[in-house]
Design a protein around this motif. Structure first.
Motif, PDB file in Angstrom:
ATOM      1  N   PHE A   5      -0.256  -2.643  -8.079  1.00 32.50           N
ATOM      2  CA  PHE A   5      -1.141  -2.028  -9.063  1.00 32.50           C
ATOM      3  C   PHE A   5      -2.454  -1.596  -8.402  1.00 32.50           C
ATOM      4  O   PHE A   5      -2.957  -0.499  -8.656  1.00 32.50           O
ATOM      5  CB  PHE A   5      -1.414  -2.984 -10.220  1.00 32.50           C
ATOM      6  N   SER A   6      -3.015  -2.456  -7.552  1.00 31.73           N
ATOM      7  CA  SER A   6      -4.272  -2.116  -6.877  1.00 31.73           C
ATOM      8  C   SER A   6      -4.125  -0.865  -6.025  1.00 31.73           C
ATOM      9  O   SER A   6      -5.022  -0.013  -5.981  1.00 31.73           O
ATOM     10  CB  SER A   6      -4.729  -3.286  -5.998  1.00 31.73           C
ATOM     11  N   SER A   7      -2.972  -0.751  -5.362  1.00 34.06           N
ATOM     12  CA  SER A   7      -2.725   0.428  -4.540  1.00 34.06           C
ATOM     13  C   SER A   7      -2.601   1.683  -5.394  1.00 34.06           C
ATOM     14  O   SER A   7      -3.122   2.747  -5.056  1.00 34.06           O
ATOM     15  CB  SER A   7      -1.454   0.210  -3.708  1.00 34.06           C
ATOM     16  N   ILE A   8      -1.927   1.564  -6.526  1.00 32.20           N
ATOM     17  CA  ILE A   8      -1.808   2.702  -7.451  1.00 32.20           C
ATOM     18  C   ILE A   8      -3.180   3.123  -7.961  1.00 32.20           C
ATOM     19  O   ILE A   8      -3.516   4.315  -7.996  1.00 32.20           O
ATOM     20  CB  ILE A   8      -0.885   2.339  -8.633  1.00 32.20           C
ATOM     21  N   TYR A   9      -3.997   2.140  -8.353  1.00 30.04           N
ATOM     22  CA  TYR A   9      -5.330   2.444  -8.866  1.00 30.04           C
ATOM     23  C   TYR A   9      -6.182   3.136  -7.794  1.00 30.04           C
ATOM     24  O   TYR A   9      -7.083   3.915  -8.122  1.00 30.04           O
ATOM     25  CB  TYR A   9      -6.039   1.166  -9.320  1.00 30.04           C
ATOM     26  N   ASP A  51       0.839  -1.197   0.000  1.00 28.50           N
ATOM     27  CA  ASP A  51       0.000   0.000   0.000  1.00 28.50           C
ATOM     28  C   ASP A  51       0.879   1.254   0.000  1.00 28.50           C
ATOM     29  O   ASP A  51       0.629   2.205  -0.743  1.00 28.50           O
ATOM     30  CB  ASP A  51      -0.912  -0.003   1.227  1.00 28.50           C
ATOM     31  N   LEU A  52       1.934   1.239   0.819  1.00 29.99           N
ATOM     32  CA  LEU A  52       2.859   2.373   0.857  1.00 29.99           C
ATOM     33  C   LEU A  52       3.593   2.522  -0.470  1.00 29.99           C
ATOM     34  O   LEU A  52       3.803   3.643  -0.962  1.00 29.99           O
ATOM     35  CB  LEU A  52       3.863   2.183   2.003  1.00 29.99           C
ATOM     36  N   GLU A  53       3.958   1.395  -1.054  1.00 29.74           N
ATOM     37  CA  GLU A  53       4.633   1.423  -2.361  1.00 29.74           C
ATOM     38  C   GLU A  53       3.753   2.096  -3.403  1.00 29.74           C
ATOM     39  O   GLU A  53       4.186   2.977  -4.162  1.00 29.74           O
ATOM     40  CB  GLU A  53       4.996   0.000  -2.786  1.00 29.74           C
ATOM     41  N   GLY A  54       2.491   1.700  -3.449  1.00 30.18           N
ATOM     42  CA  GLY A  54       1.561   2.308  -4.390  1.00 30.18           C
ATOM     43  C   GLY A  54       1.328   3.782  -4.121  1.00 30.18           C
ATOM     44  O   GLY A  54       1.136   4.578  -5.049  1.00 30.18           O
TER      45      GLY A  54
END
Length: 287
Positions: free
Chosen positions: A238-242, A203-206
């Motif tokens: 990817f989910s976190s980025i979205y 989550d932090l990465e995104g």
């Protein structure tokens, strides 16, 4: 027959193939010091009648053909490679045209030609791994100006709960310093592949990558964004980025469907070496 080199900070991949991107033969070996690595490169290509060689290299590198240090790896922290005359060394071994650019620009070229951005005249390829770098195609051409893009070193806002100071030796808490593989390991105490079940890691990465993508989108307006590299094999990023990107953009520009717009490489791990074949083809045509 064309030669291709994907010169990474961890390993070198050398291949021969053709302008369609077909790879006929390849080899890889660790990136150590030039005195050990380059003789392996030369030995591989001496077995084939290559008419040009394309190099996609870790950097920073000098891509200005008017510069006295064109073809050099320049201010890299990689031991032994600082101010290394890469192109000149291969020119001395092979009297063929040589195309030279960054590894991420080569990957962008490969993806734009036969990968996830095929048919588009603009795209952005970003690798998130040992470092973070990006290559861009704008109006059908690789983006290059004063030097090549160094998009991994932009500044991002620190997460309120992130106390890690950053890994980049130049800027500490730039994007690469906060979100590349070594930063993940330093912050959490283990390599990323041991942290798969830790949702807060990704989550932090995104959170950080989404900030970067917002800036790239507003500045370059790419028609597709391709995210590669070892860290992006953790698909939960990817989910976190979205999740975070629309919040950041906040309807200022209309974003496409994110699952079609921000994608994995169509060429997988072959984006860089395929793009290096394209660089070789361009060099042959321009010669």
């Amino acid at each position: 027959m064309l030669g291709a080199i994907e010169a990474g900070g961890t390993k070198f991949v050398c291949a021969v193939g053709d302008e369609s991107g077909k790879i006929i033969e390849r080899v890889q070996f660790p990136t150590t010091v030039p005195e050990e690595t380059i003789p392996n490169v030369i030995e591989f290509f001496k077995k084939y009648p290559v008419k040009a060689i394309g190099i996609g290299s870790f950097g920073p590198i000098d891509v200005n053909k008017e510069s006295p240090t064109y073809g050099y790896i320049t201010s890299t922290p990689k031991k032994g490679w600082k101010d290394y005359p890469f192109v000149q060394t291969l020119k001395a071994a092979f009297s063929v045209p040589i195309g030279f650019n960054t590894d991420v620009n080569a990957a962008a070229l490969g993806e734009a030609t036969i990968g996830a951005a095929k048919g588009l005249d603009s795209c952005l390829y970003i690798t998130v791994g040992t470092g973070i770098g990006a290559g861009a195609i704008v109006q059908g051409k690789l983006l290059q100006g004063l030097t090549h893009p160094e998009m991994g070193h932009i500044l991002v806002r620190r997460h309120p709960n992130d106390e890690y100071q950053g890994k980049c030796p130049y800027h500490h808490d730039c994007l690469e310093g906060l979100a590349a593989g070594p930063a993940i390991e330093a912050r959490w105490g283990e390599k990323g592949f041991h942290l798969v079940e830790r949702a807060e890691v990704w989550d932090l990465e995104g959170y950080y990558i989404a900030q970067a993508l917002m800036q790239y989108i507003l500045i370059l307006s790419p028609k597709r964004i391709i995210l590669g590299g070892g860290v992006m094999k953790q698909e939960q990023v990817f989910s976190s980025i979205y999740k975070y990107l629309p919040e950041l953009v906040n309807h200022y520009v209309v974003l496409p469907e994110l699952s079609d717009y921000i994608v994995s490489p169509g060429l997988g791990d072959d984006a860089g070496i395929t793009g290096a074949l394209m660089l070789a083809h361009q060099a042959f045509q321009e010669n």
